[in-house]
Design an enzyme around this catalytic site. Structure first.
Site, PDB file in Angstrom:
ATOM      1  N   LYS A   1       1.792  42.016 -22.966  1.00 22.99           N
ATOM      2  CA  LYS A   1       2.498  43.080 -23.694  1.00 22.99           C
ATOM      3  C   LYS A   1       3.417  43.791 -22.690  1.00 22.99           C
ATOM      4  CE  LYS A   1       2.995  47.523 -24.803  1.00 22.99           C
ATOM      5  NZ  LYS A   1       4.413  47.638 -24.750  1.00 22.99           N
TER       6      LYS A   1
ATOM      7  N   GLU B   1      -2.881  49.557 -11.663  1.00 21.97           N
ATOM      8  CA  GLU B   1      -1.952  49.981 -10.611  1.00 21.97           C
ATOM      9  C   GLU B   1      -1.101  51.086 -11.204  1.00 21.97           C
ATOM     10  OE1 GLU B   1      -1.822  49.527  -7.542  1.00 21.97           O
ATOM     11  OE2 GLU B   1      -3.236  47.872  -7.380  1.00 21.97           O
TER      12      GLU B   1
ATOM     13  N   CYS C   1       7.272  52.550  -7.859  1.00 16.87           N
ATOM     14  CA  CYS C   1       5.995  53.233  -7.624  1.00 16.87           C
ATOM     15  C   CYS C   1       5.785  53.461  -6.132  1.00 16.87           C
ATOM     16  CB  CYS C   1       4.852  52.413  -8.204  1.00 16.87           C
ATOM     17  SG  CYS C   1       4.885  50.715  -7.658  1.00 16.87           S
TER      18      CYS C   1
ATOM     19  N   GLU D   1       4.099  63.072  -9.761  1.00 17.22           N
ATOM     20  CA  GLU D   1       5.075  61.977  -9.685  1.00 17.22           C
ATOM     21  C   GLU D   1       6.268  62.282 -10.591  1.00 17.22           C
ATOM     22  OE1 GLU D   1       4.220  58.142 -11.563  1.00 17.22           O
ATOM     23  OE2 GLU D   1       4.812  57.177  -9.699  1.00 17.22           O
TER      24      GLU D   1
HETATM   25  P1  NAP Z   1       3.431  53.813 -19.000  1.00 14.28           P
HETATM   26  O1  NAP Z   1       4.091  54.741 -19.927  1.00 14.28           O
HETATM   27  O2  NAP Z   1       2.026  54.109 -18.588  1.00 14.28           O
HETATM   28  O3  NAP Z   1       3.503  52.385 -19.708  1.00 14.28           O
HETATM   29  C1  NAP Z   1       3.024  51.220 -19.073  1.00 14.28           C
HETATM   30  C2  NAP Z   1       2.673  50.194 -20.130  1.00 14.28           C
HETATM   31  O4  NAP Z   1       1.568  50.682 -20.906  1.00 14.28           O
HETATM   32  C3  NAP Z   1       3.809  49.936 -21.124  1.00 14.28           C
HETATM   33  O5  NAP Z   1       3.809  48.588 -21.491  1.00 14.28           O
HETATM   34  C4  NAP Z   1       3.401  50.814 -22.284  1.00 14.28           C
HETATM   35  O6  NAP Z   1       3.957  50.431 -23.522  1.00 14.28           O
HETATM   36  C5  NAP Z   1       1.896  50.619 -22.274  1.00 14.28           C
HETATM   37  N1  NAP Z   1       1.154  51.630 -23.021  1.00 14.28           N
HETATM   38  C6  NAP Z   1       1.553  52.876 -23.368  1.00 14.28           C
HETATM   39  N2  NAP Z   1       0.582  53.491 -24.083  1.00 14.28           N
HETATM   40  C7  NAP Z   1      -0.444  52.625 -24.172  1.00 14.28           C
HETATM   41  C8  NAP Z   1      -1.727  52.675 -24.785  1.00 14.28           C
HETATM   42  N3  NAP Z   1      -2.145  53.764 -25.456  1.00 14.28           N
HETATM   43  N4  NAP Z   1      -2.539  51.615 -24.679  1.00 14.28           N
HETATM   44  C9  NAP Z   1      -2.145  50.518 -24.006  1.00 14.28           C
HETATM   45  N5  NAP Z   1      -0.931  50.389 -23.417  1.00 14.28           N
HETATM   46  C10 NAP Z   1      -0.087  51.439 -23.498  1.00 14.28           C
HETATM   47  O7  NAP Z   1       4.261  53.618 -17.660  1.00 14.28           O
HETATM   48  P2  NAP Z   1       5.821  53.333 -17.509  1.00 14.28           P
HETATM   49  O8  NAP Z   1       6.547  54.593 -17.854  1.00 14.28           O
HETATM   50  O9  NAP Z   1       6.180  52.073 -18.216  1.00 14.28           O
HETATM   51  O10 NAP Z   1       5.943  53.021 -15.952  1.00 14.28           O
HETATM   52  C11 NAP Z   1       6.079  54.014 -14.990  1.00 14.28           C
HETATM   53  C12 NAP Z   1       4.769  54.220 -14.264  1.00 14.28           C
HETATM   54  O11 NAP Z   1       4.317  52.983 -13.744  1.00 14.28           O
HETATM   55  C13 NAP Z   1       4.890  55.135 -13.061  1.00 14.28           C
HETATM   56  O12 NAP Z   1       3.815  56.023 -13.041  1.00 14.28           O
HETATM   57  C14 NAP Z   1       4.829  54.197 -11.875  1.00 14.28           C
HETATM   58  O13 NAP Z   1       4.362  54.768 -10.690  1.00 14.28           O
HETATM   59  C15 NAP Z   1       3.901  53.154 -12.390  1.00 14.28           C
HETATM   60  N6  NAP Z   1       4.026  51.906 -11.639  1.00 14.28           N
HETATM   61  C16 NAP Z   1       3.037  51.563 -10.766  1.00 14.28           C
HETATM   62  C17 NAP Z   1       3.130  50.397 -10.023  1.00 14.28           C
HETATM   63  C18 NAP Z   1       2.026  50.009  -9.085  1.00 14.28           C
HETATM   64  O14 NAP Z   1       1.906  48.831  -8.774  1.00 14.28           O
HETATM   65  N7  NAP Z   1       1.209  50.936  -8.615  1.00 14.28           N
HETATM   66  C19 NAP Z   1       4.244  49.560 -10.164  1.00 14.28           C
HETATM   67  C20 NAP Z   1       5.242  49.950 -11.051  1.00 14.28           C
HETATM   68  C21 NAP Z   1       5.119  51.116 -11.797  1.00 14.28           C
HETATM   69  P3  NAP Z   1       5.348  51.100 -24.025  1.00 14.28           P
HETATM   70  O15 NAP Z   1       6.379  50.622 -23.098  1.00 14.28           O
HETATM   71  O16 NAP Z   1       5.505  50.591 -25.381  1.00 14.28           O
HETATM   72  O17 NAP Z   1       5.148  52.596 -23.956  1.00 14.28           O
END
Ligand code: NAP
Length: 483
Positions: free
Chosen positions: A173, A248, A282, A385
């Site tokens: 997904k 992550e 990140c 963040e």
């Molecule tokens: P996010 O809002 O948490 O979304 C991540 C994924 O989770 C998306 O596919 C999202 O779908 C899905 N999701 C949202 N709500 C969910 C739920 N209730 N149940 C299951 N899945 C759900 O994060 P983002 O805004 O895409 O990414 C930014 C974040 O990622 C930042 O905090 C960044 O630091 C972190 N990040 C961490 C790493 C690492 O390796 N540590 C690498 C890259 C990014 P939708 O897109 O449909 O909302």
């Protein structure tokens, strides 16, 4: 209207409930394509297909798996420019960065094509005479992969490749904001010779598809990359459902700059890791922790470097920094600049929405990189963040204070130090509370064949990537045999 991009389930392309447009953040008038939005019933179909495919795939031999992964990697590498361009168009990192990310995705598939041939076990003597003990690794089953928008092809790649290499079946997904790269990757995988049901793509909202995936009883494990809030909820659901889980998440990565650092190098690596890829990594360094003797020269150096950067269309040659990914993210970035100001910090450069400097001049989510000074470790700008082109400088007296400030955070993904001192570099490598430590290098920018991940609030569960990926994507079996 272009042909819609459908979900890939059980070897077939299936329409979702509805379609959603994929928008270009560099040019809001540019619709990249229409992408299917699945529902819980379609997700169920994908999981059941993967469950059906699992027995044959998990026991079918490693040569077929290796060949398929190698083929996928080769095609990604051959098409890296096209895939990188699509990626930049939908996510907003510059084309050079997009091509770099596509290249990394190809290299990851190639790496795991080899890794699946190298999975080894152990033969250990029993403490009981006449008995032999073997420890082997087996696939875990159907794994659900949930990925964020900021690395639209590399993160899906670094989860799909080890999952398949070690004999698991997959339901991916991808992030709703950037379905294009994940769809292109799925299309490549669909022609790789992998049997129907082994790999499935279900696009749609996290609250619908992600939630259903995490709660589905047919899913053995979830690998998630994204925000802390969503990650914590997923971990709770996985414990309830008895699923293995790997998270992550976010960072508030420190970059320490000591008096004895090479000034030019320190400025360059800080600008690189704080602001390139629009700060949407990140591993971006968002806290620049600078000792007194070099502080003013460092701030002037960063300001001068920022003044020369071109902010604009991600696809235009000469652009240094592309747009922020979305309206919501732009609003968050701008709001944190105001929060910093309201809590007493100084905005030295940038921090406002700007017009496109390069390309067509179309309307997009462009922001001037924000350099904030006079900030303190307790301020929100140094604790939460932001995930955009925003970095704050914290002035400290010496190395000891710098290390304490660097570790004074709930996160622990990447930490960097700029210094010519072997003593301080060695001490920092040992005492920085982070999964990855960089000496005289940006906090962002890592190899594809070694472990990636953090500690504290940034990560949970086994590491991703490299040889260490087998910890998550396999389960251990201990077998005893009477001779
Ligand atoms: P996010 O809002 O948490 O979304 C991540 C994924 O989770 C998306 O596919 C999202 O779908 C899905 N999701 C949202 N709500 C969910 C739920 N209730 N149940 C299951 N899945 C759900 O994060 P983002 O805004 O895409 O990414 C930014 C974040 O990622 C930042 O905090 C960044 O630091 C972190 N990040 C961490 C790493 C690492 O390796 N540590 C690498 C890259 C990014 P939708 O897109 O449909 O909302």
């Amino acid at each position: 209207m272009s042909t819609p991009h459908l979900n890939f389930i059980n070897g077939e392309w299936l329409a979702g409930n509805t379609l959603a447009p994929n928008l270009n953040p560099s040019n809001l008038a540019d619709v990249i394509g229409e992408y299917a939005q699945g529902d819980a019933a379609q997700l169920d179909l994908a999981v059941r297909a993967a469950e059906t495919a699992f027995p044959a795939w998990s026991t079918g031999g490693i040569q077929a798996r290796s060949d398929a992964l190698d083929k996928i990697g080769s095609e990604i590498l051959a098409r890296r420019e096209e895939l990188g361009t699509l990626l930049s168009r939908e996510e907003g990192k510059t084309r050079a960065e997009g091509i770099g990310e596509a290249t990394r995705a190809g290299q990851i598939f190639k790496f795991f094509a080899g890794e699946c041939l190298r999975l080894a076990g152990e033969a250990i003597p029993s403490v009981r005479p006449g008995i032999g003990v073997e420890v082997t690794r087996e696939p875990i089953g159907v794994v659900g992969l949930i990925t964020p928008w900021n690395f639209p092809i590399a993160i899906p790649a670094w989860k799909i490749a080890p999952a398949l290499a070690f004999g698991n079946c997959v339901v991916l997904k991808p992030a709703d904001l950037v379905p294009g790269s994940a769809w292109a990757l799925a299309e490549i995988i669909s022609r790789s010779g992998i049997p129907a049901g082994v790999f499935n793509l279900v696009m749609g909202r996290g609250s619908v598809i992600g939630d259903a995936l995490v709660k589905h009883p047919g899913i053995a494990a979830i690998s998630f990359t994204g925000s802390v809030g969503v990650g914590r909820r997923i971990a709770e659901a996985c414990v309830q459902g008895h699923k293995k889980v790997q998270l992550e998440m976010g960072g508030k990565n420190p970059q320490v700059i000591l008096d004895d650092a090479n000034l030019q190098q320190a400025v360059e690596l800080s600008v690189q890791s704080a602001f390139f890829s629009t700060g949407q990594r990140c591993t971006a360094s968002s806290r620049l922790i600078v000792t007194e003797g070099i502080h003013d020269a460092f701030v002037e150096g960063v300001k001068a470097r920022l003044a020369g950067l071109k902010i604009g269309d991600a696809l235009t040659a000469g652009t240094d920094i592309g747009p922020v990914v979305s309206q919501a993210q732009l609003e968050q970035d701008l709001s944190y600049v105001e929060i910093a100001r309201s809590q007493g910090a100084t905005v030295q450069a940038g921090g406002q929405r700007v017009a496109c400097h390069t390309g067509s001049g179309a309307e997009g989510f462009f922001m001037a990189p924000a350099l904030i000074t006079d900030s303190t470790p307790e301020q929100r700008i140094n604790r939460e963040e932001v995930f955009g082109p925003v970095a704050s400088v914290i002035r400290v007296k010496n190395y000891e204070e710098a290390l304490a400030v660097a570790n004074n955070t709930e996160f622990g993904l990447s930490a960097g130090i700029a210094t010519q001192s072997l003593k301080h570099a060695t001490h920092f490598k040992r005492h920085a509370q982070a999964g990855m430590v960089m000496v005289n290098l940006p906090t962002a920018g890592v190899d594809y064949h070694v472990p990636f991940g953090g500690r504290k609030g940034s990560s949970y569960g086994p590491r991703e990537q490299g040889r260490y990926a087998q910890e998550f994507y396999t389960t251990v079996k201990t077998a005893y045999t009477l001779a």
